[in-house]
Design a protein around this motif. Structure first.
Motif, PDB file in Angstrom:
ATOM      1  N   GLN A   1       8.876  -3.627   9.872  1.00 27.95           N
ATOM      2  CA  GLN A   1       9.616  -4.624   9.820  1.00 27.95           C
ATOM      3  C   GLN A   1      10.798  -4.921   9.028  1.00 27.95           C
ATOM      4  OE1 GLN A   1       6.022  -6.833   8.901  1.00 27.95           O
ATOM      5  NE2 GLN A   1       5.704  -7.888  10.990  1.00 27.95           N
ATOM      6  N   LEU A   2      10.997  -3.818   8.282  1.00 27.46           N
ATOM      7  CA  LEU A   2      12.043  -3.718   7.272  1.00 27.46           C
ATOM      8  C   LEU A   2      13.417  -3.170   8.045  1.00 27.46           C
ATOM      9  CD1 LEU A   2       9.990  -3.237   4.059  1.00 27.46           C
ATOM     10  CD2 LEU A   2      10.805  -5.307   5.238  1.00 27.46           C
ATOM     11  N   SER A   3      14.408  -3.413   7.515  1.00 30.76           N
ATOM     12  CA  SER A   3      15.821  -2.616   7.825  1.00 30.76           C
ATOM     13  C   SER A   3      15.870  -1.363   6.979  1.00 30.76           C
ATOM     14  CB  SER A   3      16.915  -3.380   7.451  1.00 30.76           C
ATOM     15  OG  SER A   3      17.071  -3.602   5.730  1.00 30.76           O
ATOM     16  N   GLY A   4      16.647  -0.270   7.133  1.00 28.41           N
ATOM     17  CA  GLY A   4      16.492   0.884   6.740  1.00 28.41           C
ATOM     18  C   GLY A   4      16.725   0.794   5.049  1.00 28.41           C
ATOM     19  N   GLY A   5      17.678  -0.001   4.740  1.00 32.12           N
ATOM     20  CA  GLY A   5      17.943  -0.173   3.186  1.00 32.12           C
ATOM     21  C   GLY A   5      16.760  -0.457   2.523  1.00 32.12           C
ATOM     22  N   MET A   6      16.041  -1.513   3.273  1.00 36.54           N
ATOM     23  CA  MET A   6      14.852  -2.057   2.415  1.00 36.54           C
ATOM     24  C   MET A   6      13.814  -0.946   2.603  1.00 36.54           C
ATOM     25  SD  MET A   6      15.077  -5.606   4.245  1.00 36.54           S
ATOM     26  CE  MET A   6      14.025  -6.757   3.537  1.00 36.54           C
ATOM     27  N   GLN A   7      13.704  -0.121   3.686  1.00 37.57           N
ATOM     28  CA  GLN A   7      12.556   0.900   3.711  1.00 37.57           C
ATOM     29  C   GLN A   7      12.897   1.874   2.694  1.00 37.57           C
ATOM     30  OE1 GLN A   7      11.556   2.662   7.232  1.00 37.57           O
ATOM     31  NE2 GLN A   7      12.034   0.616   8.603  1.00 37.57           N
ATOM     32  N   GLN A   8      14.069   2.189   2.370  1.00 38.05           N
ATOM     33  CA  GLN A   8      14.309   3.148   1.239  1.00 38.05           C
ATOM     34  C   GLN A   8      13.960   2.565  -0.114  1.00 38.05           C
ATOM     35  OE1 GLN A   8      13.895   5.862   0.786  1.00 38.05           O
ATOM     36  NE2 GLN A   8      15.409   7.135   1.179  1.00 38.05           N
ATOM     37  N   ARG A   9      14.178   1.287  -0.251  1.00 43.45           N
ATOM     38  CA  ARG A   9      13.889   0.476  -1.640  1.00 43.45           C
ATOM     39  C   ARG A   9      12.329   0.591  -1.668  1.00 43.45           C
ATOM     40  NH1 ARG A   9      17.583  -3.704  -3.284  1.00 43.45           N
ATOM     41  NH2 ARG A   9      19.438  -3.648  -1.975  1.00 43.45           N
ATOM     42  N   VAL A  10      11.721   0.672  -0.582  1.00 39.67           N
ATOM     43  CA  VAL A  10       9.864   0.710  -0.687  1.00 39.67           C
ATOM     44  C   VAL A  10       9.482   2.224  -1.243  1.00 39.67           C
ATOM     45  CG1 VAL A  10       7.936   0.846   0.264  1.00 39.67           C
ATOM     46  CG2 VAL A  10       9.562  -1.027   1.053  1.00 39.67           C
ATOM     47  N   GLY A  11      10.504   2.942  -0.439  1.00 43.91           N
ATOM     48  CA  GLY A  11      10.220   4.625  -0.898  1.00 43.91           C
ATOM     49  C   GLY A  11      10.652   4.816  -2.462  1.00 43.91           C
ATOM     50  N   LEU A  12      11.886   4.023  -2.845  1.00 43.91           N
ATOM     51  CA  LEU A  12      12.159   3.997  -4.156  1.00 43.91           C
ATOM     52  C   LEU A  12      11.010   3.507  -5.156  1.00 43.91           C
ATOM     53  CD1 LEU A  12      14.362   5.077  -6.180  1.00 43.91           C
ATOM     54  CD2 LEU A  12      15.595   2.906  -5.805  1.00 43.91           C
ATOM     55  N   ALA A  13      10.348   2.217  -4.805  1.00 49.51           N
ATOM     56  CA  ALA A  13       9.271   1.856  -5.403  1.00 49.51           C
ATOM     57  C   ALA A  13       8.133   2.681  -5.341  1.00 49.51           C
ATOM     58  CB  ALA A  13       8.910   0.265  -4.656  1.00 49.51           C
ATOM     59  N   ARG A  14       7.830   3.381  -4.308  1.00 49.73           N
ATOM     60  CA  ARG A  14       6.849   4.284  -4.265  1.00 49.73           C
ATOM     61  C   ARG A  14       6.883   5.134  -5.417  1.00 49.73           C
ATOM     62  NH1 ARG A  14       5.629   7.572   0.978  1.00 49.73           N
ATOM     63  NH2 ARG A  14       7.784   8.178   0.687  1.00 49.73           N
ATOM     64  N   ALA A  15       7.978   5.668  -5.593  1.00 49.72           N
ATOM     65  CA  ALA A  15       8.322   6.660  -6.650  1.00 49.72           C
ATOM     66  C   ALA A  15       8.321   6.119  -7.899  1.00 49.72           C
ATOM     67  CB  ALA A  15       9.770   7.412  -6.474  1.00 49.72           C
ATOM     68  N   LEU A  16       8.821   4.960  -8.113  1.00 49.90           N
ATOM     69  CA  LEU A  16       8.754   4.364  -9.545  1.00 49.90           C
ATOM     70  C   LEU A  16       7.226   4.042  -9.915  1.00 49.90           C
ATOM     71  CD1 LEU A  16      11.838   2.012  -9.271  1.00 49.90           C
ATOM     72  CD2 LEU A  16      11.602   4.304 -10.512  1.00 49.90           C
ATOM     73  N   ALA A  17       6.494   3.450  -8.972  1.00 54.00           N
ATOM     74  CA  ALA A  17       5.261   2.898  -9.268  1.00 54.00           C
ATOM     75  C   ALA A  17       4.445   3.998  -9.851  1.00 54.00           C
ATOM     76  CB  ALA A  17       4.583   2.499  -8.029  1.00 54.00           C
TER      77      ALA A  17
ATOM     78  N   ASP B   1       0.688  -1.069   0.010  1.00 53.90           N
ATOM     79  CA  ASP B   1       0.006  -0.070  -0.004  1.00 53.90           C
ATOM     80  C   ASP B   1       1.028   1.104   0.011  1.00 53.90           C
ATOM     81  OD1 ASP B   1      -2.544  -0.805  -0.237  1.00 53.90           O
ATOM     82  OD2 ASP B   1      -2.652  -1.553   1.957  1.00 53.90           O
ATOM     83  N   ASN B   2       1.834   1.091   0.533  1.00 55.05           N
ATOM     84  CA  ASN B   2       3.060   2.257   0.651  1.00 55.05           C
ATOM     85  C   ASN B   2       3.238   2.446  -0.842  1.00 55.05           C
ATOM     86  OD1 ASN B   2       3.941   3.716   3.046  1.00 55.05           O
ATOM     87  ND2 ASN B   2       3.761   1.812   3.736  1.00 55.05           N
ATOM     88  N   ALA B   3       3.776   1.327  -1.563  1.00 52.49           N
ATOM     89  CA  ALA B   3       4.215   1.575  -2.743  1.00 52.49           C
ATOM     90  C   ALA B   3       3.169   2.088  -3.734  1.00 52.49           C
ATOM     91  CB  ALA B   3       4.929   0.063  -3.474  1.00 52.49           C
ATOM     92  N   ALA B   4       1.820   1.807  -3.435  1.00 52.34           N
ATOM     93  CA  ALA B   4       0.933   2.060  -4.162  1.00 52.34           C
ATOM     94  C   ALA B   4       0.364   3.585  -3.746  1.00 52.34           C
ATOM     95  CB  ALA B   4      -0.237   1.093  -4.391  1.00 52.34           C
ATOM     96  N   PHE B   5       0.809   4.144  -3.001  1.00 53.55           N
ATOM     97  CA  PHE B   5       0.207   5.195  -2.264  1.00 53.55           C
ATOM     98  C   PHE B   5       0.089   6.548  -3.476  1.00 53.55           C
ATOM     99  CE2 PHE B   5       0.951   9.470  -0.241  1.00 53.55           C
ATOM    100  CZ  PHE B   5      -0.296   9.166   0.912  1.00 53.55           C
ATOM    101  N   GLY B   6       1.283   6.704  -4.034  1.00 53.14           N
ATOM    102  CA  GLY B   6       0.824   7.824  -5.237  1.00 53.14           C
ATOM    103  C   GLY B   6      -0.396   7.498  -6.187  1.00 53.14           C
TER     104      GLY B   6
END
Lengths: 390, 325
Positions: A167-183, A128-133
């Protein structure tokens, strides 16, 4: 999609923070300095006359120390902070004049942002975070989840779709942030110190990931960083900011070889230039080359070179031979006497990475492009003299 | 000529607040009584509805339902806890009065939420609103209830409905304050991210601010409930029924047994409501991949019937990527 098309144009953008920006702007127009404005009016100049353009498909790094106005500048691009004056154009559309509704559409479709602090929504699952935008844009649930999964897979987090961000590490969280922007599939990606909060190893890995994504998808990225190594590694071009002003724009090599002022030069003082210099830029072209398909007599008289570099009709490197092959200088004998094993380096590797090959090779190492085309040579003596002068 | 003493000017110079209030109240009572009576209507409707439902449910069914509810929102231990407190309520013989009090509290909570949450949202958005509303909230919380009991009776009469009204006055402030606080303390980066992705103010409220403020708002709900319960005893002075009435009658007759039983009933009810709302607040705060249909009695039923659709939706994180980070 041409590589030189300018997608984002920023012209004479100012940002003044304070209660009376008009007066400060007036003073700036009359040539007052930032310090003068601050002491006269108490208004703080965040960005001072910034102009640059970003080409389609490039990573444009804005670099500066903290307080240099780089984070303000990137927020002016999508008007999270309203510019005091100046114009910003995206694909020919003037962002600075947009009405609120059109601005929302630009933010939804054309510009996505990745934040230093990740800024994920803790009450939403990763998907849902990745799909936020997309959710904000009103995309239906099925479609946006499909696209979110796609984006998560691009950053290697496909199997974590239903986890929570904490539940994710910092690096993984930023990957989610990146995925959110890429989506959102944005025209341009704004990354505000996106990797600064990560530890060095993860940061290095994420930089590699970003370079890979950029190559695959031809993304246009504006990347904010305070880390010079990062800027040099990922940036096609770098803009260096100091005190709200852009002091120099150019490729890493240009800036390094020709710093605009002492401030920029001092940035590069500690940098290991052997890491940033690409061998194709320093390769010597004085070595003797022979095109092997030419059926003409080869004149080796007065030949000072010890070795001959053999190329085919497409300028492709096929081998090296000693230039004194028992007096027989026919093409056939050169081809037959090619030295094995063959050494070569790719032109886009750094000098540092190439040093070991150069030192191992019994002859000056040929520098080749991605397709094997000959670009020049690197001899031990030459590399040593470069290192000595460095 | 007025003889003003300079050392003690307040002998002569006074603001006749008392007289003004009295005059205004008389004016209101004489001219607008019907308006105020009409304002009873919505409270009356909700109160009747809640009381009707609660008193129609037999105690045993009521206990079972609340156990299931407690189990669902906060696990099996909460279910057991609900069973114990409610059974004790029944055993000390105050079930009926408890239900009356509970319906009063639920009604006042309903109105507090309807009024308080929007007020909190507004005061989080507009600083001026917050500044205006703050002294009013202070007054509502600190003004002794006895002061406004009389005007309320004069304007609205006596009984359960004005009782709910005074309860709302007393219990509303913490919900407004905590809603305001909950929204204001959302980290700025989340708000900025939401703006960067093109949120309208309304989307911002519904998708970001309210969900992130939910734990704090639930704390406000909890406080409102507790204050409502404590107000019920005072409100019984204007003939509000229920446990408060028991306490008041016990004190009036010096019947310590009756007063203690009523008081004990109030405490049990308070503990029950406090734990339940706290658990709900924690739930809204909780993280994890576990969904509501996987836990509690519903989860039990779902797993009994092996509804696989529910399971398919939830992909458990695999340790595959663990090596990367």
């Amino acid at each position: 999609m041409s590589n030189t098309q300018e997608i984002l144009e920023v012209n004479n953008v100012f940002k003044v923070f304070g209660s009376a920006p008009d007066k400060a702007m007036e003073m700036l127009r009359n040539g007052a300095s930032k310090e003068h404005v601050l002491s006269e009016t108490g208004q703080n100049v965040g960005v001072f006359d910034a102009s640059f353009s970003v080409k389609r498909g490039e990573i444009f790094v804005i670099m500066g120390l903290s307080g240099s106005g780089k984070s303000t500048l990137v927020r002016l691009l999508n008007r999270l902070i309203e510019p005091s004056s100046g114009s910003i154009k995206l694909k020919g559309q003037t962002i600075t004049n947009l009405a609120d509704k059109d601005l929302l559409n630009v933010r939804r479709n054309d510009m996505s942002m990745v934040f230093q602090s990740f800024a994920l929504m803790p009450h939403m699952s990763v998907i849902d975070n990745a799909a936020f935008g997309l959710e904000i844009s009103g995309v239906d649930k099925k479609t946006r989840h499909e696209r979110a999964i796609e984006a998560l897979e691009q950053v290697g987090l496909g199997s974590y779709a239903y986890s929570r961000p904490d539940q994710l590490s910092g690096g993984m969280q930023q990957r989610v942030g990146l995925a959110r922007a890429l989506a959102n599939d944005p025209t341009i990606l704004l990354m505000d110190e996106a990797f600064s909060a990560l530890d060095p190893l993860i940061r290095y890995e994420m930089q590699g990931e970003l370079i890979r994504l950029q190559k695959e998808q031809e993304r246009t990225i504006v990347f904010i960083s305070h880390d010079l190594d990062e800027a040099i590694r990922i940036g096609d071009r770098i803009a260096i900011m100091e005190g709200g002003r852009i002091v120099q724009i150019g490729t890493p090599e240009e800036i390094m070889n020709n710093p605009a002022d002492d401030y920029v030069a001092s940035f590069f003082k500690g940098v290991d230039t052997t890491k940033t210099i690409k061998v194709k830029d320093i390769a010597q072209t004085s070595a003797l080359t022979v095109a092997v398909n030419q059926h003409q007599a080869i004149d080796f008289s007065n030949n000072p070179n010890e070795f001959v570099y053999l190329l085919d009709s497409n300028n492709k490197f096929v081998g090296v031979a000693p230039s004194t092959v028992n007096g027989d200088l026919s093409l056939e004998s050169l081809m037959a006497n090619r030295i094995t094993p063959q050494f070569s380096v790719n032109g886009s590797t750094s000098l540092k990475e190439s040093i070991s090959i150069v030192s191992e090779s019994p002859y000056p190492v040929p520098v080749l492009d991605d397709k094997g085309g000959y670009q020049g040579t690197l001899s031990k003596e030459y590399v040593l003299s470069l290192l000595a002068n460095n | 000529m007025i003889d003003v003493s300079f050392l003690d000017p307040f002998q002569q110079l006074t603001i006749p607040v008392g007289e003004w209030v009295e005059a205004m109240l008389n004016y209101l009572v004489q001219n607008f009584r019907d308006v105020f009576r009409a304002a009873r209507w919505p409270i009356d409707q909700i109160l009747d509805l809640v009381e009707g439902v609660l008193s129609a449910i037999p105690p045993l069914i009521g206990i079972i339902l609340s156990v299931l509810f407690g189990w669902q929102v906060a696990g099996a231990r909460m279910g057991v806890f609900c069973a114990i407190t409610l059974t004790l309520l029944g055993l000390i013989g105050v079930w009926e009065q408890s239900m009356v009090t509970l319906s009063l509290v639920i009604t006042s909570l309903f109105f507090c939420v309807v009024i308080g949450v929007p007020l909190g949202i507004l005061s989080a958005r507009y600083d001026r609103m917050e500044k205006t509303i703050r002294p009013v909230l202070d007054a509502m919380q600190t003004l002794p209830a006895f002061v406004y009991l009389v005007p309320v009776v004069m304007l609205f009469g006596i009984g359960n409905v004005p009782g709910v009204l005074v309860t709302i006055i007393f219990a509303l402030p913490p919900l407004v304050r905590l809603t305001n606080l909950g929204i204001r303390q959302i980290p700025a980066d989340k708000i900025e991210a939401a703006r960067a992705f093109g949120c309208t103010p309304q989307q911002m409220l519904v998708k970001v601010q309210l969900p992130l403020a939910t734990p704090t708002i639930m704390a406000g709900v909890n406080q409102t409930l507790m204050l409502s319960l404590s107000m019920v005893v005072i409100a019984s002075m204007i003939s509000v029924e229920g446990l408060g009435q028991m306490v008041l009658r016990g004190i009036g007759r010096l019947d310590m047994g009756l007063a203690t039983v009523g008081g004990l009933g109030l405490v049990l009810l308070a503990i029950f409501l406090d734990r339940l709302t706290q658990a709900m607040g924690e739930r809204s705060n909780a993280s994890g991949a576990v969904r509501w249909f996987q836990v509690g009695p519903i989860g039990f039923v779902v797993s009994l019937f092996g509804v696989s659709a529910a399971k398919q939706q939830v992909v458990k994180p695999q340790p595959k990527k663990a090596t990367q980070e």
